[in-house]
Motif scaffolding. Structure first.
Motif, PDB file in Angstrom:
ATOM      1  N   LEU A 263       0.830  -1.218   0.000  1.00  0.00           N
ATOM      2  CA  LEU A 263       0.000   0.000   0.000  1.00  0.00           C
ATOM      3  C   LEU A 263       0.854   1.254   0.000  1.00  0.00           C
ATOM      4  N   GLY A 264       2.096   1.160  -0.494  1.00  0.00           N
ATOM      5  CA  GLY A 264       2.975   2.327  -0.556  1.00  0.00           C
ATOM      6  C   GLY A 264       3.481   2.797   0.778  1.00  0.00           C
ATOM      7  N   LEU A 265       3.326   2.003   1.837  1.00  0.00           N
ATOM      8  CA  LEU A 265       3.729   2.449   3.171  1.00  0.00           C
ATOM      9  C   LEU A 265       5.222   2.292   3.418  1.00  0.00           C
ATOM     10  N   GLY A 272      -1.880   7.212  -3.426  1.00  0.00           N
ATOM     11  CA  GLY A 272      -2.705   6.588  -4.441  1.00  0.00           C
ATOM     12  C   GLY A 272      -3.519   5.423  -3.901  1.00  0.00           C
ATOM     13  N   TRP A 273      -2.944   4.638  -3.022  1.00  0.00           N
ATOM     14  CA  TRP A 273      -3.673   3.507  -2.454  1.00  0.00           C
ATOM     15  C   TRP A 273      -4.755   3.967  -1.485  1.00  0.00           C
ATOM     16  N   ALA A 275      -6.423   6.693  -1.825  1.00  0.00           N
ATOM     17  CA  ALA A 275      -7.514   7.151  -2.690  1.00  0.00           C
ATOM     18  C   ALA A 275      -8.314   5.966  -3.228  1.00  0.00           C
ATOM     19  N   LEU A 276      -7.632   4.884  -3.567  1.00  0.00           N
ATOM     20  CA  LEU A 276      -8.341   3.682  -4.020  1.00  0.00           C
ATOM     21  C   LEU A 276      -9.187   3.097  -2.889  1.00  0.00           C
ATOM     22  N   GLY A 277      -8.673   3.126  -1.667  1.00  0.00           N
ATOM     23  CA  GLY A 277      -9.450   2.619  -0.543  1.00  0.00           C
ATOM     24  C   GLY A 277     -10.708   3.433  -0.294  1.00  0.00           C
ATOM     25  N   ARG A 278     -10.625   4.758  -0.408  1.00  0.00           N
ATOM     26  CA  ARG A 278     -11.814   5.585  -0.231  1.00  0.00           C
ATOM     27  C   ARG A 278     -12.821   5.341  -1.350  1.00  0.00           C
ATOM     28  N   ARG A 279     -12.308   5.087  -2.559  1.00  0.00           N
ATOM     29  CA  ARG A 279     -13.208   4.810  -3.679  1.00  0.00           C
ATOM     30  C   ARG A 279     -13.965   3.497  -3.471  1.00  0.00           C
TER      31      ARG A 279
END
Length: 335
Positions: A263-265, A272-273, A275-279
């Protein structure tokens, strides 16, 4: 001087009461002649005549000849002559040393036909590095995958406990209650992060994906991959379709989503991840993230938008995840 007497069992006094010391005392006090005359009273007798028998080797061995049926006699003190029986004795006549020499043989034909090793010692030998061990054994991962990409449903077996309790309370069932079970969801989505920074984990990503397809099957399973993050285009997992880049489309709300990524952590590229999680959250989906990074890299937003699970052989994978049921069970109605 005559030879001392020998013991004759069963005559005279008891053997336990007369010993060699008594004979020596009598001999010293009365002499040898009196000892020979009184030896029989004390339980002793004169020795048998000795003779010599010629052995096979030519040596003469002394042998004591006793009367038939007589038992071995006890020798008096002072008689130190050796006793010989019918034993055979051997002596060393010749000694020879055997040399341990190995027989010289010709090398096998396969070695004679082999080309000589002409590589210089300074030239390094190129050997492929051994494959690293998997992040976790498959026997522990597949139950977790069944829970992450599964759905709660009902089996064909009746729930007898609920049925008996309902009948005892006078309830009328329009449909018989059945036992719940976990099965594969008809539709599921798997997202694989193929960013270059995660190259050390690509082997595990490929292995899990291929085994999942064999375990679950291809029907209803959509596998997508991102190479530059979720804010860019995605492509199907199949190599022959990897050039078909398109914008990401979330699945239907009832379909579970599993993400293989950090998740880019690990390098601070989680925007970006998130934002995908909120979507996905807006569509009522909370994806499960199988992450090769420990909890110390997680943040609160990632815990709220995703269901993170550490991918490591030292961790235990959850086997139960809360998922929506495939169809709601018909409630019982009372009359």
């Amino acid at each position: 001087m005559p030879e001392p007497a020998l013991l004759t069992p069963g005559c005279g006094l008891r053997r336990s009461r007369v010993g060699r010391a008594d004979l020596l005392y009598v001999r010293q006090r009365q002499g040898q002649a009196f000892l020979l005359r009184s030896a029989g009273l004390l339980g002793f007798r004169a020795p048998e005549k000795r003779t010599e028998v010629e052995a096979e080797s030519g040596d003469k061995l002394p042998v004591q000849i006793s009367s038939p049926g007589a038992q071995p006699a006890q020798v008096l003190a002072g008689d130190e002559s050796p006793k010989y029986g019918n034993q055979r004795f051997y002596r060393l006549l010749e000694r020879e040393q055997i040399l341990d020499e190995k027989r010289v043989t010709e090398p096998p034909a396969r070695l004679l036909k082999t080309a000589p090793f002409t590589r210089p010692a300074s030239e390094p030998i190129k050997v492929a590095a051994p494959a690293p061990p998997s992040l976790a054994p498959w026997r522990r991962i597949w139950p977790f995958l069944r829970a992450a990409l599964g759905v709660q449903g009902y089996s064909r077996r009746l729930d007898l406990q609920r049925l008996i309790n309902g009948l005892a309370q006078g309830r009328v069932f329009r449909r018989l209650p059945r036992l719940p079970r976990t099965g594969w969801s008809p539709n599921a989505q798997l997202i694989v992060d193929l960013d270059w920074r995660l190259r050390p984990f690509w082997r595990d990503f490929y292995e899990l994906t291929e085994r999942l397809k064999r375990l679950r099957g291809h029907a209803g399973l959509e596998i997508l991959c991102f190479e530059e993050g979720p804010h860019r285009l995605c492509a199907p997992w199949e190599i022959e379709r990897r050039t078909q880049w398109r914008p990401y489309q979330p699945p239907q709300p009832s379909a579970p989503v599993l993400i293989l990524s950090d998740l880019g952590l690990l390098d601070g590229k989680e925007a970006g991840w998130m934002a995908l999680g909120r979507r996905l959250q807006a569509r009522g989906i909370r994806p499960v993230a199988l992450m090769p990074c420990p909890e110390r890299y997680w943040n609160e937003e990632a815990l709220e938008l995703f269901h993170p699970v550490v991918w490591d052989r030292a961790r235990r994978f959850p086997r139960k995840l809360q998922r929506p049921r495939s169809r709601p069970e018909v409630r019982t109605e009372e009359r």
